[in-house]
Write an enzyme that holds these catalytic residues in place. Structure first.
Site, PDB file in Angstrom:
ATOM      1  N   ASP A   1       0.737  -1.161  -0.051  1.00  0.00           N
ATOM      2  CA  ASP A   1      -0.349   0.138   0.107  1.00  0.00           C
ATOM      3  C   ASP A   1       1.042   1.575  -0.007  1.00  0.00           C
ATOM      4  O   ASP A   1       2.204   1.322   0.640  1.00  0.00           O
ATOM      5  CB  ASP A   1      -1.364   0.293   1.414  1.00  0.00           C
TER       6      ASP A   1
ATOM      7  N   ASP B   1       3.624   2.909  -3.805  1.00  0.00           N
ATOM      8  CA  ASP B   1       2.525   3.738  -4.872  1.00  0.00           C
ATOM      9  C   ASP B   1       2.873   2.911  -6.843  1.00  0.00           C
ATOM     10  O   ASP B   1       3.519   2.057  -7.474  1.00  0.00           O
ATOM     11  CB  ASP B   1       3.278   4.490  -5.645  1.00  0.00           C
TER      12      ASP B   1
ATOM     13  N   LYS C   1     -13.074   1.709 -14.740  1.00  0.00           N
ATOM     14  CA  LYS C   1     -13.052   0.253 -14.341  1.00  0.00           C
ATOM     15  C   LYS C   1     -13.555  -0.288 -15.717  1.00  0.00           C
ATOM     16  O   LYS C   1     -13.322  -2.067 -14.984  1.00  0.00           O
ATOM     17  CB  LYS C   1     -14.470   0.378 -12.950  1.00  0.00           C
TER      18      LYS C   1
ATOM     19  N   TYR D   1     -14.204   7.020 -13.356  1.00  0.00           N
ATOM     20  CA  TYR D   1     -13.811   6.276 -12.219  1.00  0.00           C
ATOM     21  C   TYR D   1     -14.636   5.292 -13.163  1.00  0.00           C
ATOM     22  O   TYR D   1     -13.930   3.930 -13.580  1.00  0.00           O
ATOM     23  CB  TYR D   1     -14.321   6.545 -11.004  1.00  0.00           C
TER      24      TYR D   1
ATOM     25  N   THR E   1     -16.844   0.385   3.640  1.00  0.00           N
ATOM     26  CA  THR E   1     -14.790   1.186   3.648  1.00  0.00           C
ATOM     27  C   THR E   1     -14.989   2.484   4.323  1.00  0.00           C
ATOM     28  O   THR E   1     -15.471   3.482   3.540  1.00  0.00           O
ATOM     29  CB  THR E   1     -14.514   0.875   2.017  1.00  0.00           C
TER      30      THR E   1
HETATM   31  N1  LIG Z   1     -15.772   1.099  -1.539  1.00  0.00           N
HETATM   32  C1  LIG Z   1     -17.192   0.601  -2.165  1.00  0.00           C
HETATM   33  O1  LIG Z   1     -18.101   0.199  -2.562  1.00  0.00           O
HETATM   34  C2  LIG Z   1     -16.442   0.006  -3.516  1.00  0.00           C
HETATM   35  C3  LIG Z   1     -17.320  -0.361  -4.840  1.00  0.00           C
HETATM   36  C4  LIG Z   1     -16.951  -0.724  -5.700  1.00  0.00           C
HETATM   37  C5  LIG Z   1     -15.057  -1.100  -6.387  1.00  0.00           C
HETATM   38  N2  LIG Z   1     -14.253  -0.301  -5.490  1.00  0.00           N
HETATM   39  C6  LIG Z   1     -13.490  -0.751  -5.546  1.00  0.00           C
HETATM   40  O2  LIG Z   1     -12.625  -2.123  -4.557  1.00  0.00           O
HETATM   41  C7  LIG Z   1     -11.478  -1.747  -4.292  1.00  0.00           C
HETATM   42  C8  LIG Z   1     -11.317  -1.597  -2.358  1.00  0.00           C
HETATM   43  O3  LIG Z   1     -11.849   0.329  -1.734  1.00  0.00           O
HETATM   44  P1  LIG Z   1     -11.769   0.307  -0.649  1.00  0.00           P
HETATM   45  O4  LIG Z   1     -13.567   0.530  -0.922  1.00  0.00           O
HETATM   46  O5  LIG Z   1     -11.773  -1.128  -0.020  1.00  0.00           O
HETATM   47  O6  LIG Z   1     -10.815   1.353  -1.225  1.00  0.00           O
HETATM   48  P2  LIG Z   1     -10.219   2.106   0.221  1.00  0.00           P
HETATM   49  O7  LIG Z   1     -10.501   3.382  -0.075  1.00  0.00           O
HETATM   50  O8  LIG Z   1     -10.871   2.030   1.541  1.00  0.00           O
HETATM   51  O9  LIG Z   1      -8.720   1.537   0.467  1.00  0.00           O
HETATM   52  C9  LIG Z   1      -7.836   1.870  -0.370  1.00  0.00           C
HETATM   53  C10 LIG Z   1      -6.620   1.169  -0.212  1.00  0.00           C
HETATM   54  O10 LIG Z   1      -5.522   1.328  -1.525  1.00  0.00           O
HETATM   55  C11 LIG Z   1      -4.585   2.446  -1.229  1.00  0.00           C
HETATM   56  N3  LIG Z   1      -3.749   3.429  -2.830  1.00  0.00           N
HETATM   57  C12 LIG Z   1      -4.496   3.607  -3.566  1.00  0.00           C
HETATM   58  N4  LIG Z   1      -3.706   4.525  -4.114  1.00  0.00           N
HETATM   59  C13 LIG Z   1      -2.715   3.989  -4.079  1.00  0.00           C
HETATM   60  C14 LIG Z   1      -1.530   3.719  -4.746  1.00  0.00           C
HETATM   61  N5  LIG Z   1      -0.831   4.577  -6.118  1.00  0.00           N
HETATM   62  N6  LIG Z   1      -0.434   2.360  -4.474  1.00  0.00           N
HETATM   63  C15 LIG Z   1      -0.537   2.507  -4.042  1.00  0.00           C
HETATM   64  N7  LIG Z   1      -1.679   1.891  -2.310  1.00  0.00           N
HETATM   65  C16 LIG Z   1      -3.025   2.899  -3.284  1.00  0.00           C
HETATM   66  C17 LIG Z   1      -4.932   3.908  -0.299  1.00  0.00           C
HETATM   67  O11 LIG Z   1      -3.864   4.060   0.267  1.00  0.00           O
HETATM   68  C18 LIG Z   1      -5.706   2.539   0.702  1.00  0.00           C
HETATM   69  O12 LIG Z   1      -5.471   1.880   1.672  1.00  0.00           O
HETATM   70  C19 LIG Z   1     -10.387  -0.075  -4.692  1.00  0.00           C
HETATM   71  O13 LIG Z   1     -10.075  -0.374  -6.350  1.00  0.00           O
HETATM   72  C20 LIG Z   1     -12.108   0.122  -5.239  1.00  0.00           C
HETATM   73  O14 LIG Z   1     -12.243   1.686  -6.523  1.00  0.00           O
HETATM   74  C21 LIG Z   1     -14.397  -0.353  -3.725  1.00  0.00           C
END
Ligand SMILES: NC(=O)c1ccc[n+]([C@@H]2O[C@H](COP(=O)([O-])OP(=O)(O)OC[C@H]3O[C@@H](n4cnc5c(N)ncnc54)[C@H](O)[C@@H]3O)[C@@H](O)[C@H]2O)c1
Length: 234
Positions: free
Chosen positions: A37, A54, A148, A144, A179
């Protein structure tokens, strides 16, 4: 440094939300976890090695993963790191476009390439995080959703490209998940009104499916599984 005789998974986005839940789930199942992360690690566990990198920077990811793996190899990749800022046609600019596509698309390609190079000779599984927005778009999620949709396509292409190496590639498309990232967006309460099950998923429910799709994908390859409480079929 833990020994890598146990199966090993590289989990990205492991400091928050679904990535964190996936890391915990694999640890509970007795796997070794490399938790990557940009924000460091939320875990401490004898079978976990944290990598701060990153995902836009392939060299940094590769160096971090190589250092964590040593002579070992990967059995799975769970790539959950991603961002979901809002955007629409009239307000987006090049910086926002670049950021969303660099993290969500280039980051996915970087992780898949690094993981492929370190995957066990016996093969393995990759699980990419898409979104229901790839199929049923939401207002103000222009870039976004497009990013995706690219992830869904990458899962299909790599399922073909990596099949000869015994690597199965799938994606998961969550709907509303409770989340830190979703809560920061401030749209969760309104969003779940449209969900037939009338609730958000918990990150652990998504982690359970991530585990199944990596641990025992069987004949499933190139697919994207929607886990949306029915919102996708409305
Ligand atoms: N939360 C939702 O409802 C939802 C729905 C559909 C899809 N998603 C997808 O699921 C995945 C996880 O979502 P979440 O809600 O758990 O996210 P979150 O925001 O709670 O956590 C995301 C993590 O990714 C890390 N991150 C972001 N950019 C980064 C980078 N450039 N390099 C390294 N680490 C990086 C952040 O530091 C964070 O710890 C994402 O890809 C998101 O698009 C989320």
């Amino acid at each position: 440094m833990p020994s890598f005789s146990l199966p090993t998974v590289l989990v990205t986005g492991a400091a928050s939300g679904m990535g964190q839940a996936c890391a915990t789930h694999f640890l509970d199942q007795g796997w070794r976890v490399i938790a990557l992360d940009a924000a460091g690690s939320a875990h401490e566990h004898p079978n976990l090695v944290a990598v701060t990198a990153d995902i836009r920077d392939e060299d940094a990811v590769r160096e971090g993963v190589d250092g964590a793996l040593g002579d070992g190899s990967l059995d799975a990749l769970v790539h959950a790191a991603g961002i979901f800022p809002t955007s629409n046609l009239m307000d987006f600019d090049r910086e926002r476009y670049q950021r969303i596509f660099d993290v969500n698309v280039l980051g996915t390609l970087n992780l898949c390439r690094v993981a492929t190079r370190r995957m066990s000779p016996a093969g393995g599984a990759m699980l990419l995080f898409a979104s229901v927005d790839a199929f049923a778009v939401s207002r103000n999620q222009l870039l976004y959703s497009a990013s995706k949709a690219a992830v869904v396509s990458i899962a299909k292409s790599l399922a073909i490209e990596l099949a000869d190496q015994g690597i199965v590639v799938n994606a998961i498309a969550p709907g509303w998940v409770d989340t830190p990232g979703t809560r920061a967006g401030g749209r969760l309460e309104a969003g779940i009104q449209a969900v037939p099950l009338k609730r958000a998923a918990q990150p652990e429910e998504i982690a359970e499916w991530a585990w199944r799709l990596c641990h025992a994908p069987g004949y499933v390859s190139g697919e994207t599984l929607c886990v949306s409480g029915g919102v996708i079929v409305r």
